[in-house]
Design a protein around this motif. Structure first.
Motif, PDB file in Angstrom:
ATOM      1  N   ASN A  51      -4.585 -13.600  59.916  1.00  0.00           N
ATOM      2  CA  ASN A  51      -5.197 -14.907  59.679  1.00  0.00           C
ATOM      3  C   ASN A  51      -6.504 -14.775  58.895  1.00  0.00           C
ATOM      4  O   ASN A  51      -6.803 -15.603  58.030  1.00  0.00           O
ATOM      5  N   ALA A  52      -7.257 -13.720  59.184  1.00  0.00           N
ATOM      6  CA  ALA A  52      -8.511 -13.513  58.448  1.00  0.00           C
ATOM      7  C   ALA A  52      -8.206 -13.289  56.969  1.00  0.00           C
ATOM      8  O   ALA A  52      -8.906 -13.809  56.087  1.00  0.00           O
ATOM      9  N   PHE A  53      -7.151 -12.534  56.681  1.00  0.00           N
ATOM     10  CA  PHE A  53      -6.745 -12.282  55.301  1.00  0.00           C
ATOM     11  C   PHE A  53      -6.394 -13.598  54.602  1.00  0.00           C
ATOM     12  O   PHE A  53      -6.837 -13.872  53.480  1.00  0.00           O
ATOM     13  N   LEU A  54      -5.603 -14.433  55.271  1.00  0.00           N
ATOM     14  CA  LEU A  54      -5.163 -15.698  54.666  1.00  0.00           C
ATOM     15  C   LEU A  54      -6.341 -16.652  54.462  1.00  0.00           C
ATOM     16  O   LEU A  54      -6.443 -17.318  53.428  1.00  0.00           O
ATOM     17  N   ILE A  55      -7.226 -16.724  55.443  1.00  0.00           N
ATOM     18  CA  ILE A  55      -8.371 -17.634  55.331  1.00  0.00           C
ATOM     19  C   ILE A  55      -9.316 -17.148  54.224  1.00  0.00           C
ATOM     20  O   ILE A  55      -9.829 -17.942  53.431  1.00  0.00           O
ATOM     21  N   ASN A  56      -9.489 -15.834  54.158  1.00  0.00           N
ATOM     22  CA  ASN A  56     -10.329 -15.279  53.093  1.00  0.00           C
ATOM     23  C   ASN A  56      -9.744 -15.583  51.710  1.00  0.00           C
ATOM     24  O   ASN A  56     -10.468 -15.955  50.782  1.00  0.00           O
ATOM     25  N   LEU A  57      -8.435 -15.484  51.604  1.00  0.00           N
ATOM     26  CA  LEU A  57      -7.757 -15.802  50.344  1.00  0.00           C
ATOM     27  C   LEU A  57      -7.992 -17.271  49.979  1.00  0.00           C
ATOM     28  O   LEU A  57      -8.303 -17.604  48.831  1.00  0.00           O
ATOM     29  N   GLY A  58      -7.860 -18.142  50.967  1.00  0.00           N
ATOM     30  CA  GLY A  58      -8.121 -19.560  50.732  1.00  0.00           C
ATOM     31  C   GLY A  58      -9.539 -19.805  50.254  1.00  0.00           C
ATOM     32  O   GLY A  58      -9.777 -20.579  49.313  1.00  0.00           O
ATOM     33  N   MET A  59     -10.483 -19.102  50.874  1.00  0.00           N
ATOM     34  CA  MET A  59     -11.892 -19.354  50.542  1.00  0.00           C
ATOM     35  C   MET A  59     -12.262 -18.938  49.125  1.00  0.00           C
ATOM     36  O   MET A  59     -13.276 -19.378  48.595  1.00  0.00           O
ATOM     37  N   GLU A  60     -11.420 -18.111  48.513  1.00  0.00           N
ATOM     38  CA  GLU A  60     -11.705 -17.696  47.133  1.00  0.00           C
ATOM     39  C   GLU A  60     -11.700 -18.887  46.170  1.00  0.00           C
ATOM     40  O   GLU A  60     -12.294 -18.826  45.096  1.00  0.00           O
ATOM     41  N   THR A  61     -11.009 -19.961  46.560  1.00  0.00           N
ATOM     42  CA  THR A  61     -10.970 -21.150  45.693  1.00  0.00           C
ATOM     43  C   THR A  61     -11.638 -22.365  46.349  1.00  0.00           C
ATOM     44  O   THR A  61     -11.451 -23.491  45.896  1.00  0.00           O
ATOM     45  N   LEU A  62     -12.403 -22.132  47.401  1.00  0.00           N
ATOM     46  CA  LEU A  62     -13.021 -23.246  48.135  1.00  0.00           C
ATOM     47  C   LEU A  62     -13.805 -24.186  47.209  1.00  0.00           C
ATOM     48  O   LEU A  62     -13.667 -25.410  47.283  1.00  0.00           O
ATOM     49  N   HIS A  63     -14.602 -23.599  46.314  1.00  0.00           N
ATOM     50  CA  HIS A  63     -15.467 -24.409  45.443  1.00  0.00           C
ATOM     51  C   HIS A  63     -14.655 -25.285  44.493  1.00  0.00           C
ATOM     52  O   HIS A  63     -15.022 -26.430  44.228  1.00  0.00           O
ATOM     53  N   LEU A  64     -13.536 -24.766  44.018  1.00  0.00           N
ATOM     54  CA  LEU A  64     -12.690 -25.551  43.098  1.00  0.00           C
ATOM     55  C   LEU A  64     -11.955 -26.654  43.849  1.00  0.00           C
ATOM     56  O   LEU A  64     -11.882 -27.798  43.398  1.00  0.00           O
ATOM     57  N   ARG A  65     -11.431 -26.271  45.016  1.00  0.00           N
ATOM     58  CA  ARG A  65     -10.675 -27.262  45.794  1.00  0.00           C
ATOM     59  C   ARG A  65     -11.562 -28.397  46.279  1.00  0.00           C
ATOM     60  O   ARG A  65     -11.186 -29.571  46.221  1.00  0.00           O
ATOM     61  N   MET A  66     -12.768 -28.075  46.772  1.00  0.00           N
ATOM     62  CA  MET A  66     -13.630 -29.125  47.319  1.00  0.00           C
ATOM     63  C   MET A  66     -14.019 -30.150  46.253  1.00  0.00           C
ATOM     64  O   MET A  66     -14.094 -31.343  46.530  1.00  0.00           O
ATOM     65  N   GLU A  67     -14.242 -29.673  45.019  1.00  0.00           N
ATOM     66  CA  GLU A  67     -14.528 -30.592  43.910  1.00  0.00           C
ATOM     67  C   GLU A  67     -13.405 -31.614  43.770  1.00  0.00           C
ATOM     68  O   GLU A  67     -13.626 -32.808  43.661  1.00  0.00           O
ATOM     69  N   LYS A  68     -12.172 -31.089  43.768  1.00  0.00           N
ATOM     70  CA  LYS A  68     -11.009 -31.950  43.533  1.00  0.00           C
ATOM     71  C   LYS A  68     -10.745 -32.859  44.733  1.00  0.00           C
ATOM     72  O   LYS A  68     -10.391 -34.028  44.564  1.00  0.00           O
ATOM     73  N   HIS A  69     -10.908 -32.319  45.952  1.00  0.00           N
ATOM     74  CA  HIS A  69     -10.732 -33.159  47.146  1.00  0.00           C
ATOM     75  C   HIS A  69     -11.690 -34.357  47.096  1.00  0.00           C
ATOM     76  O   HIS A  69     -11.301 -35.489  47.363  1.00  0.00           O
ATOM     77  N   CYS A  70     -12.950 -34.083  46.742  1.00  0.00           N
ATOM     78  CA  CYS A  70     -13.967 -35.150  46.692  1.00  0.00           C
ATOM     79  C   CYS A  70     -13.610 -36.183  45.616  1.00  0.00           C
ATOM     80  O   CYS A  70     -13.687 -37.388  45.839  1.00  0.00           O
ATOM     81  N   GLU A  71     -13.213 -35.667  44.446  1.00  0.00           N
ATOM     82  CA  GLU A  71     -12.895 -36.562  43.322  1.00  0.00           C
ATOM     83  C   GLU A  71     -11.701 -37.459  43.664  1.00  0.00           C
ATOM     84  O   GLU A  71     -11.751 -38.681  43.512  1.00  0.00           O
TER      85      GLU A  71
END
Ligand code: PLP
Length: 422
Positions: A276-296
């Motif tokens: 799970n740590a591996f998967l969550i870490n992988l997700g966090m690599e794009t956190l900044h890009l995803r959050m921009e789009k979620h907000c928009e």
């Protein structure tokens, strides 16, 4: 060397040495080997750093811990099996039977169940407050045995924005830490430590993972709270379970987070799994890009719903009409991806709309790349009394939408078609 947030999302926590894997590997091992019995004894006495057993720490989880600590600006972090565990340990690490803490009344339903019912069985009591009340009123709720103040940055699902100045003033005046659940904002939108929080927790299951593939939690310690003010004897007096270790003396500003690991995680066994740590870490690599789009996308969908004749109300802090829009602008870079709304005709008609949606599936989740909807009153908040539902900001007709990162025109069409069904 410190980097900017986007760089830390991608790279913090893992810096391979000569010949090591570029990607932080999944260390799928419960145990670790040593060259001498003495080095194991030193680990058990907390005299040496190192991994001993994957119930307490693991190299893959450590990568994630170091990444979230870097992103939030803390001195250390602890990975847990779920967000619920993070809330449990964040409080239990400083509250014992007979203690009390103050919590915001707009919280995630699972947190309310934990605080109201389960902590009560452990002898820990909670007072819920409305952070819209004046500070002087809030201070009246502080008791001699009060040990913490707890709130969410962006409340799930009420979407109230925390008045950090007020909450941290309250915590300071009581000489207790402010613990903030930063799940909905993520460090990309808000850094609670810059606004007076002492401890941050996350349900990593949500935006940090971001793809709905792993359940996990995180606790982050800012490392600046003064545990030696007389209110936290477990921090300043010898721990008999470790030959008299004194956390504040032996670990300095890591006292809180080390105690959480070596007492609570050791005893409860609720550490995160390396997978799970591996998967969550992988997700966090794009956190900044995803959050921009979620907000928009969420802002555009909120505006679309607000102007729709069949919609009776929309709640999204990114809308200028929202009661907390000024607080949002003060503390957060965006309003995240969750909005709530009601349709004319109430709960019954709302159910028809939910059933008619095609892209937006009905599920018990928020905060992943796919748009989904949920009816809290009959689902996540089902165990709450009518009173508690009102406090949590859940009206019977409330539909919660977690807006994903699909094309916004497709999302608008999906809601347009579904609203045509009523
Ligand atoms: C989901 C959630 C939690 C609980 O996290 P789990 O990972 O599901 O245990 C806590 N706080 C908030 C704000 C949440 O949305």
């Amino acid at each position: 060397m410190s980097y900017r947030l986007e760089t830390d999302c991608v790279q913090a926590g893992w810096s391979p040495k000569n010949g090591e894997p570029r990607v932080a590997p999944i260390v799928q091992s419960t145990t670790y080997a040593y060259e001498s019995a003495k080095s194991v004894a030193d680990l058990f006495d907390l005299k040496a750093n190192g991994h001993m057993y994957s119930r307490i720490s693991n190299p893959t989880c450590e990568v994630l811990e170091n990444k979230i600590a870097a992103l939030e600006g803390g001195v250390g972090a602890l990975a847990t099996s779920a967000g619920q565990t993070a809330s449990t340990i964040a409080i239990a690490n400083i509250c014992t039977a007979g203690d009390h803490f103050i919590a915001s009344k707009s919280l995630y339903g699972g947190t309310v169940a934990l605080f109201t019912n389960t902590f009560k069985k452990l002898g820990i009591s909670v007072t819920y407050v409305d952070f819209n009340a004046p500070l002087e009123e809030l201070k009246k709720e502080v008791l001699p045995n009060t040990k913490a103040v707890f709130a969410e940055t962006i409340a799930n699902p009420a979407l109230d924005i925390l008045d950090f100045d007020k909450a941290s003033s309250l915590a300071k005046s009581a000489e207790v830490p402010l613990i903030v659940d930063n799940t909905f904002a993520t460090p990309y939108l808000c850094k609670p430590f810059e606004h007076g929080a002492d401890i941050v927790i996350h349900s990593a299951t949500k935006y940090l993972d971001g793809h709905a593939v792993a359940v996990g939690g995180l606790i982050v310690d800012k490392g600046t709270f003064n545990w030696s003010n007389g209110k936290f004897p477990e921090m300043t007096e010898p721990d008999p379970s470790y030959h008299g270790v004194v956390y504040t003396k032996d670990f300095g500003n890591l006292a809180y987070i080390i105690k959480a690991r070596v007492q609570w995680i050791r005893d409860l066994g609720s550490y995160m799994s390396p997978m799970n740590a591996f998967l969550i870490n992988l997700g966090m690599e794009t956190l900044h890009l995803r959050m921009e789009k979620h907000c928009e996308n969420a802002l555009l969908l909120a505006k679309f719903l607000e102007s729709h004749p069949k919609v009776s109300w929309v709640n999204y802090p990114g809308l200028e009409s929202h009661k907390d829009h000024a607080l949002l602008n003060k503390y957060c870079k965006g309003a995240s991806g969750v909005l709530t709304f009601g349709v004319k005709g109430g709960e019954k008609e709302g159910e028809k709309v939910m059933n008619a949606l095609k892209l937006a599936k009905i599920l018990v989740h928020v905060a992943d790349v796919r748009t989904c909807v949920l009816h809290p009153a009959s689902m996540t908040h089902r165990q709450l009394s009518e009173e508690a539902l009102k406090d949590a900001g859940v009206s019977p007709d409330l539909i919660r939408v977690s807006v994903g990162i699909e094309n916004i025109e497709d999302l608008k069409e999906d809601f347009q078609n579904a609203l045509s069904a009523i």
